[in-house]
Write an enzyme that holds these catalytic residues in place. Sequence first.
Site, PDB file in Angstrom:
ATOM      1  N   LYS A   7       2.328   7.318  -4.761  1.00 53.17           N
ATOM      2  CA  LYS A   7       2.340   6.003  -4.115  1.00 53.17           C
ATOM      3  C   LYS A   7       2.410   6.222  -2.605  1.00 53.17           C
ATOM      4  O   LYS A   7       2.726   7.309  -2.133  1.00 53.17           O
ATOM      5  CB  LYS A   7       3.552   5.177  -4.579  1.00 53.17           C
ATOM      6  CG  LYS A   7       3.604   4.934  -6.071  1.00 53.17           C
ATOM      7  CD  LYS A   7       4.883   4.189  -6.445  1.00 53.17           C
ATOM      8  CE  LYS A   7       5.010   4.018  -7.949  1.00 53.17           C
ATOM      9  NZ  LYS A   7       6.289   3.349  -8.327  1.00 53.17           N
ATOM     10  N   HIS A   8       2.134   5.166  -1.853  1.00 52.94           N
ATOM     11  CA  HIS A   8       2.203   5.281  -0.399  1.00 52.94           C
ATOM     12  C   HIS A   8       3.654   5.440   0.060  1.00 52.94           C
ATOM     13  O   HIS A   8       4.567   4.843  -0.521  1.00 52.94           O
ATOM     14  CB  HIS A   8       1.580   4.055   0.262  1.00 52.94           C
ATOM     15  CG  HIS A   8       0.091   3.964   0.081  1.00 52.94           C
ATOM     16  ND1 HIS A   8      -0.767   4.890   0.620  1.00 52.94           N
ATOM     17  CD2 HIS A   8      -0.673   3.070  -0.591  1.00 52.94           C
ATOM     18  CE1 HIS A   8      -2.018   4.563   0.298  1.00 52.94           C
ATOM     19  NE2 HIS A   8      -1.989   3.467  -0.442  1.00 52.94           N
ATOM     20  N   GLU A   9       3.839   6.241   1.088  1.00 49.25           N
ATOM     21  CA  GLU A   9       5.163   6.419   1.666  1.00 49.25           C
ATOM     22  C   GLU A   9       5.687   5.085   2.174  1.00 49.25           C
ATOM     23  O   GLU A   9       4.944   4.261   2.694  1.00 49.25           O
ATOM     24  CB  GLU A   9       5.081   7.426   2.815  1.00 49.25           C
ATOM     25  CG  GLU A   9       6.410   7.770   3.451  1.00 49.25           C
ATOM     26  CD  GLU A   9       7.344   8.476   2.493  1.00 49.25           C
ATOM     27  OE1 GLU A   9       8.265   7.800   1.982  1.00 49.25           O
ATOM     28  OE2 GLU A   9       7.173   9.678   2.255  1.00 49.25           O
TER      29      GLU A   9
END
Length: 584
Positions: free
Chosen positions: A219-221
Amino acid sequence: RMDQALLLVRNELPAPGLNLAARSGSCHQCLYQFLAFVPPSNESLRKPGTASVMVDTQHPLTLLLNSSVGDRDLCKIQYHFGEFGNYSLVVKTLSTSNQTVSCDLIINEGPINSYLPILFAFLVYVGILAILIAGRLLMKIDPVRNWVYKKLNPRATDRMINSELGSPNTTDSINCDPTPQSWSTGSRQRLRSLDTFRGLSLVIMVFVNYGGGKYWFFKHESWNGLTVADLVFPWFVFIMGTSIALALGSMMRWGSSKWKVLRKIIWRSFVLILLGIIVVNPNYCLGPLSWDNLRIPGVLQRLGFTYLVVAALELLFTRADSGTWEGRFPALQDILPYWPQWIFILVLETIWLCLTFLLPVPDCPRGYLGPGGIGDYGKYPNCTGGAAGYIDRVLLGEKHMYQHPSSGVIYQSTMPYDPEGILGTINSIVMAFLGLQAGKITLFYKDQPKQIMSRFMIWGIVMGVISAILTKCSKEEGFIPINKNLWSISYVTTMSCFAFILLLLIYYLVDVKKWWSGAPFLYPGMNSILVYIGHQVFANYFPFKWKMQDSQSHAEHLTQNLIATTLWVIISYILYRRRIFWKI
């Protein structure tokens, strides 16, 4: 639930009770978040006070226990809990001193290894790859190849054997490469490494968009830093810039007028932006078309606008003849003739820096780059993204932005923030321009692979050094941290560093040594727009998604997401074999 563990707190202390709070290790300068009140022990019944809570297992946690009266800190524990684990935290007074409190963490039931499905999936794909390689090697053995051809198409095989015209050099319907000579010739002229690079980025993008098995690193940071999901979009922008250099150079050599090429650039940009707004728009879930809440920025919108600016900029200075530059520094022939482009890019970057660090934002410190919410000890809860978020809210309106930014997960920010917003588009143009530079290198040093690879390496090192200076080699403490949400300049230089090095490796393996055909990434790379839009439109339809037996299982999510991604690779392969390519 997934990514959670059960924590039972046993309080053997007398009144008053205890307050339990926690802070995630990935949450920089965050406030502790209250979890539960633990009642005091009942001394008459010798029964401890208990409270049970669910704790996050994705990142290490810091647990803080303090007295509910006087707010005195009793103990602080740092621990990384395991998924589906069962733990007890026992709080008691040491026998040697009534003033000293002991906090002991006990594992009642061990956690599961939630990463085993990744290992199993890796072994499955390695096994499939080994089978394919073994099959390819067997097909090089004449008796095996003839037997397979005879079984698959016995009539055609007999005709070839019995015909006097039969010849190993004759293109026939049974050839293992069914494409005609004109197609294979075109393929040789095309740099397969570029399509392979684009396809690799796209396959990872599809996988993470489908959920990535619900693992946090797919997932995106939340804010500063990088995960696998943060790599792919800038790589896609980078290779788009590379393709611009090659495509425009080819069109100019074929004698196309600049006005004709400019009309094509404008049309393609318009179609990309339109597709992003009308077809791929997450706000449709709010109602039919949802014009009142239509998200204006987006991935395709940013690609379209970036393409427009970089392609038009290159068109102004492109030359039909990409031969050797007769200047004072021939080693810089891919840079010096285009100095106006570099001036333009530097001006754009100066604008980004000035707006980011000098623009006054109401109720926020000037130059703020934080996530808001509970970050920065909760001082600026409504300042998510600083100037970048403020510009989008003023020019676009909150209802026309992305409503669920990744910062809301860890930092609990409540303000809408769009990672494809206006200010970040400036740096996506810079990213595409660096990709354009890679394309110029391949043009100016055509048939000189050593020169191409050495320049890719030099550019990668330069970008890496700039990133090290900007970030101080730190996730949080640099001058400009790496941040995908902001598309910070350090994010661009870091991704460009990775892109140059990765393109160097793929170019060496695919186009120089020809040890790798680029498969399977070559196929989606040659049909990137169709695969991207298709995977978004059909994301919730079978066979790309189905009802799971256990929605709290990483294994089931990973299986579903990998199968969906693999199906798009297979679809792109079928289209490749049929020579069907969707171009805008």
